[in-house]
Design a protein around this motif. Structure first.
Motif, mmCIF file in Angstrom:
data_model
loop_
_atom_site.group_PDB
_atom_site.id
_atom_site.type_symbol
_atom_site.label_atom_id
_atom_site.label_comp_id
_atom_site.label_asym_id
_atom_site.label_seq_id
_atom_site.Cartn_x
_atom_site.Cartn_y
_atom_site.Cartn_z
ATOM 1 N N VAL A 1 0.840 -1.201 0.000
ATOM 2 C CA VAL A 1 0.000 0.000 0.000
ATOM 3 C C VAL A 1 0.875 1.250 0.000
ATOM 4 N N ILE A 2 1.885 1.272 0.868
ATOM 5 C CA ILE A 2 2.761 2.451 0.954
ATOM 6 C C ILE A 2 3.563 2.629 -0.322
ATOM 7 N N ARG A 3 4.091 1.537 -0.878
ATOM 8 C CA ARG A 3 4.852 1.637 -2.129
ATOM 9 C C ARG A 3 3.978 2.179 -3.265
ATOM 10 N N THR A 4 2.739 1.702 -3.327
ATOM 11 C CA THR A 4 1.833 2.172 -4.373
ATOM 12 C C THR A 4 1.532 3.658 -4.189
ATOM 13 N N ALA A 5 1.250 4.063 -2.952
ATOM 14 C CA ALA A 5 0.977 5.474 -2.682
ATOM 15 C C ALA A 5 2.207 6.333 -2.968
ATOM 16 N N HIS A 6 3.378 5.819 -2.632
ATOM 17 C CA HIS A 6 4.626 6.553 -2.877
ATOM 18 C C HIS A 6 4.817 6.777 -4.374
ATOM 19 N N ARG A 7 4.550 5.744 -5.165
ATOM 20 C CA ARG A 7 4.691 5.864 -6.619
ATOM 21 C C ARG A 7 3.720 6.895 -7.183
ATOM 22 N N LYS A 8 2.471 6.874 -6.696
ATOM 23 C CA LYS A 8 1.486 7.848 -7.156
ATOM 24 C C LYS A 8 1.890 9.266 -6.768
ATOM 25 N N ALA A 9 2.427 9.420 -5.550
ATOM 26 C CA ALA A 9 2.852 10.745 -5.095
ATOM 27 C C ALA A 9 3.990 11.290 -5.963
ATOM 28 N N LYS A 10 4.922 10.414 -6.322
ATOM 29 C CA LYS A 10 6.033 10.835 -7.179
ATOM 30 C C LYS A 10 5.518 11.242 -8.558
ATOM 31 N N GLU A 11 4.584 10.459 -9.099
ATOM 32 C CA GLU A 11 4.032 10.765 -10.418
ATOM 33 C C GLU A 11 3.343 12.125 -10.430
ATOM 34 N N LYS A 12 2.670 12.465 -9.344
ATOM 35 C CA LYS A 12 1.896 13.701 -9.273
ATOM 36 C C LYS A 12 2.666 14.843 -8.625
ATOM 37 N N ASN A 13 3.884 14.548 -8.144
ATOM 38 C CA ASN A 13 4.703 15.546 -7.445
ATOM 39 C C ASN A 13 3.962 16.100 -6.229
ATOM 40 N N LEU A 14 3.390 15.162 -5.442
ATOM 41 C CA LEU A 14 2.647 15.532 -4.243
ATOM 42 C C LEU A 14 3.292 14.918 -3.000
ATOM 43 N N LEU A 15 2.896 15.410 -1.838
ATOM 44 C CA LEU A 15 3.329 14.824 -0.582
ATOM 45 C C LEU A 15 2.753 13.420 -0.443
ATOM 46 N N LEU A 16 3.485 12.566 0.268
ATOM 47 C CA LEU A 16 2.981 11.242 0.627
ATOM 48 C C LEU A 16 2.554 11.277 2.090
#
Length: 289
Positions: free
Chosen positions: A38-53
């Motif tokens: 779950v955290i890895r997936t959220a981290h990847r999405k945050a990087k893609e969107k340039n947002l905070l995790l």
């Protein structure tokens, strides 16, 4: 990483300070391989969107609150350990929501509005079986609609080990049977318990679960030093270390961690020589930094 404790009294303040983020949702007890996905997936999405995790968890355990304290929960780790692991996993903000009767009574829509939309969440990530809101009525299939269509949602599929779902419950079951050697495959690391040493006895710190009665090969750590040895567990909260341990551990109060590697079965001890047993039990009284 910043840790923020949320409750009804300070929620508005933190809503006003919140920045757009991708959030991982769950109780995350033990931070096992399912939680890590779950955290890895959220981290990847945050990087893609340039947002905070960000990550949101809850305390105390919902079962304790909803049963009026009648249900005892065997926690796998305290919040301080969660903080450390989340920081290592790249989390920027760790929200800990005070779980109480008022919070548990929120409808799924109000939970999404106050604790997700209100905290700037753009994209929510959670396991396939994550639920929220009154009586757990909310689930990942309706989270987008509960947020008024605002949130993007990613549902993480079941993570398994040898065909079994990895869960905090499955880890507790193995601890109750003393099968600590199984846990690295579930946790991604050996199970570790923090203890207090007063110069003569070891006592498990709160919010850890000890394995079943038995004799175990373990590693003791104090500061940057580690020690491999055999330790005996008696009862639910009492640890009886080998004779002579007081000569190598600090004399004053200290925090010791125990990493559990293997349960030493009596038949194993009886089937090998004394010298082999000495090495199998990892009973070595030399600290290594």
């Amino acid at each position: 990483m910043e840790t923020i404790y949320l409750n009804p009294d300070n929620l508005t303040y933190w809503q006003q300070k919140a920045k757009p983020s991708v959030m991982g949702l769950g109780f995350f007890d033990g931070i096992h391989n399912g939680h890590r996905e779950v955290i890895r997936t959220a981290h990847r999405k945050a990087k893609e969107k340039n947002l905070l995790l960000t990550v949101m968890s809850f305390f105390p355990h919902p079962k304790t609150v909803l049963s009026n304290g009648k249900t005892k929960v065997d926690y796998l780790m305290p919040l301080s350990d969660k903080e450390k692991l989340f920081s290592e996993l790249g989390v920027d903000i760790f929200y800990i929501v005070e779980f109480d009767r008022e919070f548990s009574s929120l409808s799924p829509e109000k939970f999404a509005a106050k604790y997700l939309n209100g905290l700037g969440v753009i994209h929510a990530v959670a396991g396939f079986d994550y639920t929220y809101g009154f009586r757990g009525a909310g689930n990942m299939d309706r989270l987008k609609s509960d947020s008024g269509g605002i949130l993007e949602v990613t549902k993480v599929n079941k993570v398994e080990c040898n065909g079994e779902k990895i869960s905090s419950t499955s880890i507790r079951e193995r601890l109750s049977k003393g099968n600590v050697e199984d846990l690295p495959a579930f946790l991604g690391r050996p199970y570790e318990v923090g203890c207090e040493w007063d110069g003569s006895t070891l006592k498990a710190s709160p919010y850890y679960t000890l394995p079943a009665l038995g004799r175990y090969a373990v590693t003791l750590k104090e500061g940057c030093q580690s020690q491999e040895m055999e330790v005996i567990v008696i009862g639910e909260k009492e640890l009886i270390p080998p004779l002579g341990i007081s000569g190598i551990l600090p004399n004053s109060d200290a925090t010791i961690s125990i990493t559990w590697h293997q349960r030493i079965k009596e038949e194993m001890k009886e089937s090998i020589s004394s010298e082999e047993w000495f090495h199998t039990a990892k009973f070595n009284f030399v600290w290594s930094g």
